[in-house]
Design a protein around this motif. Structure first.
Motif, PDB file in Angstrom:
ATOM      1  N   GLU A  34      37.488  26.338  13.327  1.00  0.00           N
ATOM      2  CA  GLU A  34      36.785  26.277  14.748  1.00  0.00           C
ATOM      3  C   GLU A  34      37.680  26.852  15.591  1.00  0.00           C
ATOM      4  OE1 GLU A  34      33.382  23.657  16.467  1.00  0.00           O
ATOM      5  OE2 GLU A  34      35.621  22.421  16.849  1.00  0.00           O
ATOM      6  N   ARG A  35      39.000  26.125  16.128  1.00  0.00           N
ATOM      7  CA  ARG A  35      39.554  26.545  17.127  1.00  0.00           C
ATOM      8  C   ARG A  35      40.150  28.637  16.847  1.00  0.00           C
ATOM      9  NH1 ARG A  35      42.769  22.045  21.168  1.00  0.00           N
ATOM     10  NH2 ARG A  35      40.862  20.540  20.783  1.00  0.00           N
ATOM     11  N   SER A  36      40.639  27.811  16.004  1.00  0.00           N
ATOM     12  CA  SER A  36      41.100  28.984  15.420  1.00  0.00           C
ATOM     13  C   SER A  36      40.406  30.816  15.011  1.00  0.00           C
ATOM     14  CB  SER A  36      42.592  29.066  14.827  1.00  0.00           C
ATOM     15  OG  SER A  36      42.368  28.136  13.505  1.00  0.00           O
ATOM     16  N   ILE A  37      39.299  30.143  14.086  1.00  0.00           N
ATOM     17  CA  ILE A  37      38.479  30.868  13.563  1.00  0.00           C
ATOM     18  C   ILE A  37      38.292  32.872  14.329  1.00  0.00           C
ATOM     19  CG2 ILE A  37      35.915  30.434  13.502  1.00  0.00           C
ATOM     20  CD1 ILE A  37      38.113  31.470  10.634  1.00  0.00           C
ATOM     21  N   VAL A  38      38.094  32.642  14.974  1.00  0.00           N
ATOM     22  CA  VAL A  38      38.237  34.403  15.539  1.00  0.00           C
ATOM     23  C   VAL A  38      38.778  34.914  15.870  1.00  0.00           C
ATOM     24  CG1 VAL A  38      36.968  35.008  17.787  1.00  0.00           C
ATOM     25  CG2 VAL A  38      35.641  33.039  16.891  1.00  0.00           C
ATOM     26  N   ALA A  39      40.087  34.061  16.255  1.00  0.00           N
ATOM     27  CA  ALA A  39      41.436  35.062  16.606  1.00  0.00           C
ATOM     28  C   ALA A  39      41.998  35.605  15.310  1.00  0.00           C
ATOM     29  CB  ALA A  39      42.209  34.222  17.108  1.00  0.00           C
ATOM     30  N   SER A  40      41.642  34.705  13.809  1.00  0.00           N
ATOM     31  CA  SER A  40      42.302  34.819  12.456  1.00  0.00           C
ATOM     32  C   SER A  40      40.805  35.564  12.537  1.00  0.00           C
ATOM     33  CB  SER A  40      42.254  33.941  11.938  1.00  0.00           C
ATOM     34  OG  SER A  40      42.783  32.845  12.380  1.00  0.00           O
ATOM     35  N   VAL A  41      40.097  36.229  11.903  1.00  0.00           N
ATOM     36  CA  VAL A  41      38.983  36.707  11.374  1.00  0.00           C
ATOM     37  C   VAL A  41      39.344  38.144  12.069  1.00  0.00           C
ATOM     38  CG1 VAL A  41      36.765  38.223  11.480  1.00  0.00           C
ATOM     39  CG2 VAL A  41      37.549  35.868  11.189  1.00  0.00           C
ATOM     40  N   LEU A  42      39.900  38.340  13.821  1.00  0.00           N
ATOM     41  CA  LEU A  42      39.821  39.939  13.891  1.00  0.00           C
ATOM     42  C   LEU A  42      41.006  40.249  14.105  1.00  0.00           C
ATOM     43  CD1 LEU A  42      38.804  41.466  16.320  1.00  0.00           C
ATOM     44  CD2 LEU A  42      40.698  40.532  18.362  1.00  0.00           C
ATOM     45  N   SER A  43      42.661  39.431  13.866  1.00  0.00           N
ATOM     46  CA  SER A  43      43.659  39.846  13.211  1.00  0.00           C
ATOM     47  C   SER A  43      43.373  40.596  12.294  1.00  0.00           C
ATOM     48  CB  SER A  43      44.677  38.652  13.471  1.00  0.00           C
ATOM     49  OG  SER A  43      44.294  37.493  12.420  1.00  0.00           O
ATOM     50  N   PHE A  44      43.145  39.969  11.443  1.00  0.00           N
ATOM     51  CA  PHE A  44      42.382  40.375   9.808  1.00  0.00           C
ATOM     52  C   PHE A  44      42.119  42.142   9.783  1.00  0.00           C
ATOM     53  CE2 PHE A  44      42.913  36.314   7.812  1.00  0.00           C
ATOM     54  CZ  PHE A  44      43.782  35.807   8.359  1.00  0.00           C
TER      55      PHE A  44
END
Lengths: 397, 492
Positions: B74-84
């Protein structure tokens, strides 16, 4: 024991040699990095004036100031090492410069000594020198360079052919365009797509060549197009040129792709006789091309493709019908049947197409949501819930 | 009591065997290095004045679905998806698979990307744990989220394969940092007209790198020994291990953290095997088998310049579990497909790659243990020459260090991702220190894998992560840890 001492001596020698190698390697690694960083700084400052002039040229190319700046820019590039100048020009024209500015820069550079030297690499044994020549020719080339471009387009290395393809826009004459169209099926798919895009810069010549290819009897080469001037002997383009009339599935897919990109009714009409090709991939390619150039005959053929035995063809036909927009409204009824297709891809493309056809399509989707099969209902619900952006993105893919 | 003469003879024979083994193995690594140098040169030349920005506006590259399994992130998922989503590529979609997260992973995604539920239109071609719902985003039309019951990484990837629309899929770990142009660079084989079944990129160590907005902005080699020494391992494994295999018959491993696959072929072999410990290697070996048996000429090249960054264990216990799991995966996969070993039907994969992985990778810890045991026995019975033994060890050490330094040299001559002279210095230092303790620790954990495999234990372990970038990430306890594949092993 003499054997043991000899063995130890050998090991000592090996250990000393290995240790020396390690020391030298370690020292070289660190020294290389230090020297490289210094060299990089020097290279950056050396290239800075040319870089600045290039940026200024990019913003003022069209005006009088741009014309004045061009002379300075050419001189600054001349002062750079050849490799630096080449990299700067190629990168700038790839990423920053508008096409007109790039063409003007190319014309100004054409007779520079360093440019001529790089272009002479077109006949080099080393493929990377031919690649450099092809990349630069794409910027500085003109119609007079067609023979060189022809040689590079026939290069055994795909990267060279791809780089040379960029030169088609400025440096191709009608004969070369014809040859490229004929050889299109022999190229790998990525290069086919690139060449298709570049051929669109010569719509008349490309359409003429395409019509000749599609009309030629099976297994016979289409009539050659005479070059405008007597051409010197140059390399032949790849193999398909000799058997271009053979409309194998692969050839038809390539040429149908070109017809779709050209969006010219005559090209689409020339594909109609091939709409019933034995290979489903070829039929699907024809369907996509027909969707790019709507006509009553194309709509009839697309309607037939919607009932094709192959799901690949049905999906392609549905997608093509969607691209027609309101012009394809008469296909709404046959499309609606596709909502209950056994293939999920066909159902999805059908629903997406109906959503793009205007009110008759939306009515068919509403009807499917209210009843019909579960698959039809789910697909219609799926499309109805999509945002506009998602709808367009899915329909385009 | 003087030991019998035959014991000395036996010891000598066994010594020669072990010596010959390591000599042959290290020489093979030098062959790999020799093969990787021209490959690297070719890529370097193609990279010069590359037309990467232009590729974005062409249709030369095939469409790709990015599959990212996530579990309790949950902590990193938003940034990860944005980077993809913001990867530089002409046409790609992102399929995020929420693999039964127990935290707020899905809620964060719904909120950040304005997700809405859509009916299922995907065919369940590959069996998976039940899918609860499919979501699409109102803000990013290219984002699809699959919410499913927990089934592990392989199961999640299969769900992603079912939902993917494009002909190629990029399998990434949700917490892997993929460089913006990495996918574009992975497309080089397509541009060169190669018929491709899969493409592998480089995975590098992110520990100690400067990370901002889900991107590595400046690469550093960690000053912490454990993370730093793994940076050397990764360089060696990728820059000359993987690259060299391009010319020797193809890789058997494409990292699960970063690899593109042709979806049609993956579906044809039944997708990822959920029961496998090393699902990435398992898939690649099955793909090789499938292609060879059907006479399909499709390559699986490794491309060195596309980079994804992953976090490596910073603690010995976590490292031990990771290496033990990799070794188990390797053993299980090699055993599962043992019919390919030295089988000419599978070409160079069967005759070169498979034997190498069996004898040079899987059995290396056993031979190393045997070497240590022989040394102990020799010392005990006085069968070791006092001058010979230290010299032999000095040579073995030097040979191993030489390979690591050559990998660092390749990095220096090609990509130079690490920013400063100090980083190069650290790489050299860790290359010198690696054989002194670190290697023995990893060998010990790899030996433990033999015991667990003998017991039939093939479960995943727990992977502890420290996180990177702004703020510490939670220590994710996952049934599907986003670790790289068993790819940085080296026997000598």
């Amino acid at each position: 024991m003499p054997n043991a001492s000899a063995g130890v001596a050998l090991l000592v020698a090996l250990a000393v040699a290995l240790g020396s190698v390690l020391v030298v390697l370690t020292g070289t690694l660190v020294a290389h990095r230090v020297l490289r960083e210094r060299g990089r700084d020097a290279a950056i400052s050396r290239a800075e004036p040319a870089r600045r002039l290039l940026a200024a040229w990019a913003t003022s190319a069209a005006g009088a100031a741009g014309i004045a700046a061009l002379g300075e820019l050419v001189a600054a590039l001349r002062a750079l090492p050849r490799a630096d100048a080449l990299r700067l020009v190629v990168n700038a024209t790839s990423a920053q410069l508008p096409r007109a500015a790039s063409a003007a820069l190319g014309a100004a550079l054409r007779d520079e000594p360093w440019v001529r030297h790089v272009l002479r690499g077109a006949g080099a044994h080393a493929w990377w020198r031919r690649l450099e020549a092809a990349r630069l020719l794409a910027i500085v080339g003109g119609v007079a360079d067609a023979p060189t471009l022809r040689r590079l387009l026939a290069d055994p290395h795909v990267a060279v052919r791809a780089a040379a393809t960029r030169g088609l826009r400025a440096a191709a004459d009608a004969a070369l365009v014809t040859d490229v169209v004929r050889a299109l099926p022999a190229q790998p798919p990525s290069l086919q797509r690139l060449q298709t895009g570049e051929l669109c810069a010569h719509p008349e010549a490309a359409e003429g060549a395409l019509l000749a290819c599609l009309a030629a009897p099976e297994n016979a080469a289409p009539p050659p197009v005479a070059p405008p001037t007597p051409a010197p002997p140059v390399a032949a383009l790849p193999t398909v040129a000799r058997s271009a009339g053979a409309r194998s599935a692969g050839a038809l897919v390539a040429w149908a792709g070109l017809a779709a990109a050209l969006r010219r009714p005559r090209a689409a009409a020339a594909l109609l006789p091939h709409a019933g090709h034995a290979d489903p991939e070829a039929r699907a390619a024809v369907a996509r091309a027909l969707g790019a150039c709507p006509s009553p005959a194309a709509l009839r053929a697309l309607g037939a493709h919607l009932d094709d035995p192959s799901p690949t063809v049905r999906a392609a036909a549905a997608q093509a019908a969607g691209h027609l927009g309101p012009a394809g409204v008469r296909l709404a009824a046959p499309l609606a049947r596709g909502l209950a297709d056994t293939d999920g891809g066909v159902r999805l493309h059908t629903a997406l197409a109906l959503a793009q056809l205007g009110e008759p399509g939306r009515a068919a989707l509403r009807a499917a949501r209210a009843g019909g099969s579960r698959e039809a209902r789910d697909t219609a619900l799926f499309v109805a819930g999509l945002s506009d952006g998602a709808l367009l993105e899915l329909a385009a893919a | 009591m003087t030991p019998p003469l035959w014991l000395f003879e036996l010891l000598r024979g066994a010594d020669l065997l072990v010596l010959g083994y390591f000599l042959a193995l290290n020489t093979f690594y030098l062959v790999l290095l020799a093969c990787s140098a021209p490959e690297l040169r070719q890529h370097d030349l193609l990279l010069k004045e590359d037309h990467l920005p232009r590729l974005l506006s062409t249709e030369m590259l095939p469409a790709v679905s990015v599959l990212a399994p996530a579990h309790n992130e949950e902590r990193s998922i938003v940034a990860s998806v944005l980077s993809f989503l913001t990867l530089e590529y002409p046409q790609h979609e992102v399929v995020l698979i929420n693999d039964g997260s127990a935290d707020g992973t899905l809620a964060r995604l719904v909120e950040a990307y304005d997700l809405y539920e859509v009916p299922s239109t995907a065919r369940q071609a590959l069996p998976t744990q039940p899918v609860r719902a499919y979501y699409r985003s109102r803000r990013y039309s290219r984002l699809v989220v699959v919410d499913k019951a927990n089934g592990g990484k392989a199961d999640a990837l299969n769900a992603g394969l079912n939902a993917a629309r494009h002909p190629y899929v990029l399998a990434v770990d949700a917490d892997t940092l993929v460089e913006p142009d990495a996918l574009l660079r992975l497309g080089r084989p397509f541009l060169l007209g190669q018929e491709v079944a899969a493409v592998a990129g480089t995975v590098r160590v992110v520990n100690a790198c400067e990370v901002a907005h889900g991107r590595v902005v400046r690469a550093h080699v960690s000053s912490r020994f454990l993370a730093g020494v793994q940076a050397v391992e990764y360089l060696r494994a990728y820059l000359f291990g993987r690259l060299g295999w391009n010319r020797l018959g193809g890789n058997l491993i494409i990292s699960g953290a970063f690899g593109v696959f042709r979806r049609e072929f993956v579906m044809a072999v039944g997708g990822y095997r959920a029961s496998s410990v090393a699902e990435d290697m398992d898939l690649v070996v099955r793909l090789h088998r499938y292609l060879k048996e059907r006479g399909i000429r499709a390559a699986m090249p490794f491309i060195p310049d596309p980079v994804a960054w992953t976090e490596v264990p910073g603690r010995l216990d976590v490292l031990g579990r990771q290496r033990e799991r990799w070794q188990r995966g390797l053993l299980a996969t090699l055993w599962q497909y043992r019919a390919m070993l030295c089988n000419p039907r599978y070409g160079r994969v069967g005759m070169i790659a498979f034997p190498f992985y069996v004898f040079g990778e899987a059995l290396a810890p056993v031979v190393e243990l045997l070497g240590w045991a022989l040394l102990a026995l020799g010392l005990a019975i006085g069968g070791v020459d006092g001058a010979f033994a230290p010299l032999f060890f000095a040579l073995a050490y030097g040979y191993g260090v030489l390979l690591s330094l050559l990998a660092v040299a390749l990095e220096e001559l090609s990509f130079r991702r690490y920013a400063s002279v100090a980083d190069v210095g650290r790489l050299v230092l860790y290359a010198l220190l690696e054989p002194l303790g670190y290697r023995q620790i990893t060998v010990w954990h790899r030996l433990r894998a033999f015991v667990r495999v003998a017991r039939g234990d093939l479960a995943w372990g727990v992977m502890q992560r420290d996180g990177f970038g702004a703020g510490p990430a939670p220590a994710a306890a996952s049934t599907a840890p986003p670790a790289t594949a068993p790819d940085v092993r080296r026997a000598a």
